[in-house]
Design a protein around this motif. Sequence first.
Motif, PDB file in Angstrom:
ATOM      1  N   ASN A   1     -87.107 -17.030  37.969  1.00  0.00           N
ATOM      2  CA  ASN A   1     -86.570 -16.729  36.649  1.00  0.00           C
ATOM      3  C   ASN A   1     -86.077 -15.292  36.611  1.00  0.00           C
ATOM      4  N   VAL A   2     -84.791 -15.123  36.403  1.00  0.00           N
ATOM      5  CA  VAL A   2     -84.145 -13.809  36.427  1.00  0.00           C
ATOM      6  C   VAL A   2     -84.228 -13.131  35.055  1.00  0.00           C
ATOM      7  N   PHE A   3     -84.499 -13.906  34.016  1.00  0.00           N
ATOM      8  CA  PHE A   3     -84.372 -13.370  32.660  1.00  0.00           C
ATOM      9  C   PHE A   3     -85.610 -12.614  32.182  1.00  0.00           C
ATOM     10  N   VAL A   4     -85.344 -11.524  31.463  1.00  0.00           N
ATOM     11  CA  VAL A   4     -86.411 -10.777  30.796  1.00  0.00           C
ATOM     12  C   VAL A   4     -86.034 -10.682  29.317  1.00  0.00           C
ATOM     13  N   GLN A   5     -87.034 -10.618  28.460  1.00  0.00           N
ATOM     14  CA  GLN A   5     -86.759 -10.578  27.031  1.00  0.00           C
ATOM     15  C   GLN A   5     -86.403  -9.149  26.615  1.00  0.00           C
ATOM     16  N   GLY A   6     -85.256  -8.966  25.993  1.00  0.00           N
ATOM     17  CA  GLY A   6     -84.840  -7.634  25.517  1.00  0.00           C
ATOM     18  C   GLY A   6     -84.337  -6.744  26.642  1.00  0.00           C
ATOM     19  N   ALA A   7     -84.203  -5.450  26.323  1.00  0.00           N
ATOM     20  CA  ALA A   7     -83.615  -4.479  27.255  1.00  0.00           C
ATOM     21  C   ALA A   7     -84.498  -4.268  28.480  1.00  0.00           C
ATOM     22  N   ILE A   8     -83.870  -3.825  29.568  1.00  0.00           N
ATOM     23  CA  ILE A   8     -84.576  -3.473  30.807  1.00  0.00           C
ATOM     24  C   ILE A   8     -84.822  -1.967  30.758  1.00  0.00           C
ATOM     25  N   SER A   9     -86.092  -1.567  30.862  1.00  0.00           N
ATOM     26  CA  SER A   9     -86.424  -0.151  30.687  1.00  0.00           C
ATOM     27  C   SER A   9     -86.294   0.630  31.992  1.00  0.00           C
ATOM     28  N   ALA A  10     -86.116   1.935  31.858  1.00  0.00           N
ATOM     29  CA  ALA A  10     -86.055   2.812  33.034  1.00  0.00           C
ATOM     30  C   ALA A  10     -87.374   2.784  33.791  1.00  0.00           C
ATOM     31  N   GLU A  11     -88.484   2.604  33.086  1.00  0.00           N
ATOM     32  CA  GLU A  11     -89.807   2.541  33.744  1.00  0.00           C
ATOM     33  C   GLU A  11     -89.882   1.296  34.638  1.00  0.00           C
ATOM     34  N   PHE A  12     -89.332   0.204  34.151  1.00  0.00           N
ATOM     35  CA  PHE A  12     -89.304  -1.029  34.943  1.00  0.00           C
ATOM     36  C   PHE A  12     -88.523  -0.790  36.242  1.00  0.00           C
ATOM     37  N   ILE A  13     -87.384  -0.115  36.120  1.00  0.00           N
ATOM     38  CA  ILE A  13     -86.551   0.191  37.290  1.00  0.00           C
ATOM     39  C   ILE A  13     -87.314   1.106  38.250  1.00  0.00           C
ATOM     40  N   ALA A  14     -87.987   2.117  37.691  1.00  0.00           N
ATOM     41  CA  ALA A  14     -88.761   3.049  38.530  1.00  0.00           C
ATOM     42  C   ALA A  14     -89.853   2.302  39.298  1.00  0.00           C
ATOM     43  N   ARG A  15     -90.530   1.361  38.624  1.00  0.00           N
ATOM     44  CA  ARG A  15     -91.587   0.604  39.307  1.00  0.00           C
ATOM     45  C   ARG A  15     -91.009  -0.229  40.455  1.00  0.00           C
ATOM     46  N   SER A  16     -89.800  -0.788  40.239  1.00  0.00           N
ATOM     47  CA  SER A  16     -89.154  -1.547  41.320  1.00  0.00           C
ATOM     48  C   SER A  16     -88.866  -0.647  42.516  1.00  0.00           C
ATOM     49  N   ILE A  17     -88.421   0.564  42.252  1.00  0.00           N
ATOM     50  CA  ILE A  17     -88.113   1.500  43.344  1.00  0.00           C
ATOM     51  C   ILE A  17     -89.396   1.832  44.116  1.00  0.00           C
ATOM     52  N   VAL A  18     -90.463   2.122  43.386  1.00  0.00           N
ATOM     53  CA  VAL A  18     -91.735   2.489  44.027  1.00  0.00           C
ATOM     54  C   VAL A  18     -92.236   1.367  44.938  1.00  0.00           C
ATOM     55  N   LYS A  19     -92.070   0.129  44.477  1.00  0.00           N
ATOM     56  CA  LYS A  19     -92.534  -1.012  45.276  1.00  0.00           C
ATOM     57  C   LYS A  19     -91.862  -1.089  46.647  1.00  0.00           C
ATOM     58  N   HIS A  20     -90.670  -0.485  46.757  1.00  0.00           N
ATOM     59  CA  HIS A  20     -89.931  -0.571  48.018  1.00  0.00           C
ATOM     60  C   HIS A  20     -90.229   0.586  48.953  1.00  0.00           C
ATOM     61  N   GLN A  21     -91.109   1.483  48.545  1.00  0.00           N
ATOM     62  CA  GLN A  21     -91.355   2.654  49.391  1.00  0.00           C
ATOM     63  C   GLN A  21     -92.330   2.327  50.518  1.00  0.00           C
ATOM     64  N   SER A  22     -92.969   1.176  50.439  1.00  0.00           N
ATOM     65  CA  SER A  22     -93.822   0.760  51.553  1.00  0.00           C
ATOM     66  C   SER A  22     -93.017  -0.011  52.600  1.00  0.00           C
ATOM     67  N   LYS A  23     -91.768  -0.343  52.260  1.00  0.00           N
ATOM     68  CA  LYS A  23     -90.921  -1.076  53.224  1.00  0.00           C
ATOM     69  C   LYS A  23     -90.193  -0.050  54.079  1.00  0.00           C
ATOM     70  N   ASN A  24     -90.825   0.328  55.161  1.00  0.00           N
ATOM     71  CA  ASN A  24     -90.384   1.475  55.942  1.00  0.00           C
ATOM     72  C   ASN A  24     -89.127   1.258  56.766  1.00  0.00           C
ATOM     73  N   GLN A  25     -88.670   0.015  56.825  1.00  0.00           N
ATOM     74  CA  GLN A  25     -87.437  -0.216  57.574  1.00  0.00           C
ATOM     75  C   GLN A  25     -86.201  -0.055  56.694  1.00  0.00           C
ATOM     76  N   ILE A  26     -86.411   0.124  55.386  1.00  0.00           N
ATOM     77  CA  ILE A  26     -85.278   0.317  54.470  1.00  0.00           C
ATOM     78  C   ILE A  26     -84.763   1.753  54.579  1.00  0.00           C
ATOM     79  N   GLY A  27     -83.428   1.881  54.710  1.00  0.00           N
ATOM     80  CA  GLY A  27     -82.822   3.205  54.759  1.00  0.00           C
ATOM     81  C   GLY A  27     -81.936   3.499  53.572  1.00  0.00           C
ATOM     82  N   ALA A  28     -81.546   2.453  52.838  1.00  0.00           N
ATOM     83  CA  ALA A  28     -80.591   2.650  51.742  1.00  0.00           C
ATOM     84  C   ALA A  28     -80.779   1.584  50.658  1.00  0.00           C
TER      85      ALA A  28
END
Lengths: 77, 77, 147, 147
Positions: C8-35
Amino acid sequence: MELKIKYFGLLAEVTGCEEESIFFSGNSISELLETLYTSYSGLKDKDFQVAQNMELVSPEDKITNTNIVLLPPFAGG
Amino acid sequence: MELKIKYFGLLAEVTGCEEESIFFSGNSISELLETLYTSYSGLKDKDFQVAQNMELVSPEDKITNTNIVLLPPFAGG
Amino acid sequence: MSDREIKNVFVQGAISAEFIARSIVKHQSKNQIGAHNIFLGQVRADVVDEKTVKAIEYTAYQEMANRKFHEIREAAFEKFDLTCMHIYHSLGLVKAGEICLFVFVSSPRRKTIFEALEFVVEEIKAKVPVFGKEIFEDSTHQWKVNT
Amino acid sequence: MSDREIKNVFVQGAISAEFIARSIVKHQSKNQIGAHNIFLGQVRADVVDEKTVKAIEYTAYQEMANRKFHEIREAAFEKFDLTCMHIYHSLGLVKAGEICLFVFVSSPRRKTIFEALEFVVEEIKAKVPVFGKEIFEDSTHQWKVNT
């Protein structure tokens, strides 16, 4: 004239210093490089660029500033 | 057969409902559209697409599902 | 088409900057990502006949929309060398200045992600049955159409 | 070249997700923006001869680098219809998984921003004198080269 030469990154490892002043009597960047190669033969096989007045210059360019900077390959980002 | 027709967005404003059941004896999407135009003449000059089995279909396609969905222009993002 | 399940791609209401920040943090353990490349769709306060859009109310044919989002994901993984991809779209009211679409692609190397992100966003705009009611300050409205 | 002043693009250490979130929030009052595109460069835990990169230590010829960042900004505003653009680059130690480059472009419409972001990132990689010492787990190092 007295030039101040700056070395960054890998180049500072090769020369053993980040900055030095040298006395130089030539005119072009290529003449300066020949002088530097005499002091640091390890520079010869390194890939680097030269900056003067915060712009990259070619070996045939004249020296127009007493600050010359040697830049190893860029690795930003 | 009995079909369930869904209307989204602007189209629900035109028909005054979001969903309705109709009895329909034709075979193709184009025949269904003619029937709907009879009930809702305002649909005729609207830009919309028809979906069946969650895929867009053409007027000449046969009806293969009792759920038919009318979709106004997409506006995602 | 792979076995990956339809999310399910949908979220109720606006997408917050905090939500985006949490998504970014989750990817910091994926050490093969460069970009990473992120697209954010923001509701514009467009002016039409001297009236200003104050919000968009999003609705969707959700079942088909999630299926289309899934197909777009699968096609992108097929075409581009991606480590991961996430898509979130708002439903309901999103005010002018708020974010309604968040697409996040990541890869070991940068070259592929620019093309991948543009592909995904254009596909979403063209193929996903989402509808937007642009609500003006005086509470009248018009229906948004993607161009 | 415009009169815009040359800014300092460098930040000490890694760029945090919170910093990125604050940048996004600041743009929510700009109601004419319809699309943002963000590039994040993340330090990869590359493996070279069985040794893993644990961090990159960034140095730069800062004065020239800030001038080059400025020229890239000006060129991008000239070429593309952008509302705003922000660039941040790390100096000093950035661990594997952390973010070292943050480029943020915004525009009323999406079409222009994909091309603009790719232009800016490629220009940065090619023209800005930033140097990266890749430090392995055993404290040996090698010098990073952009490809």
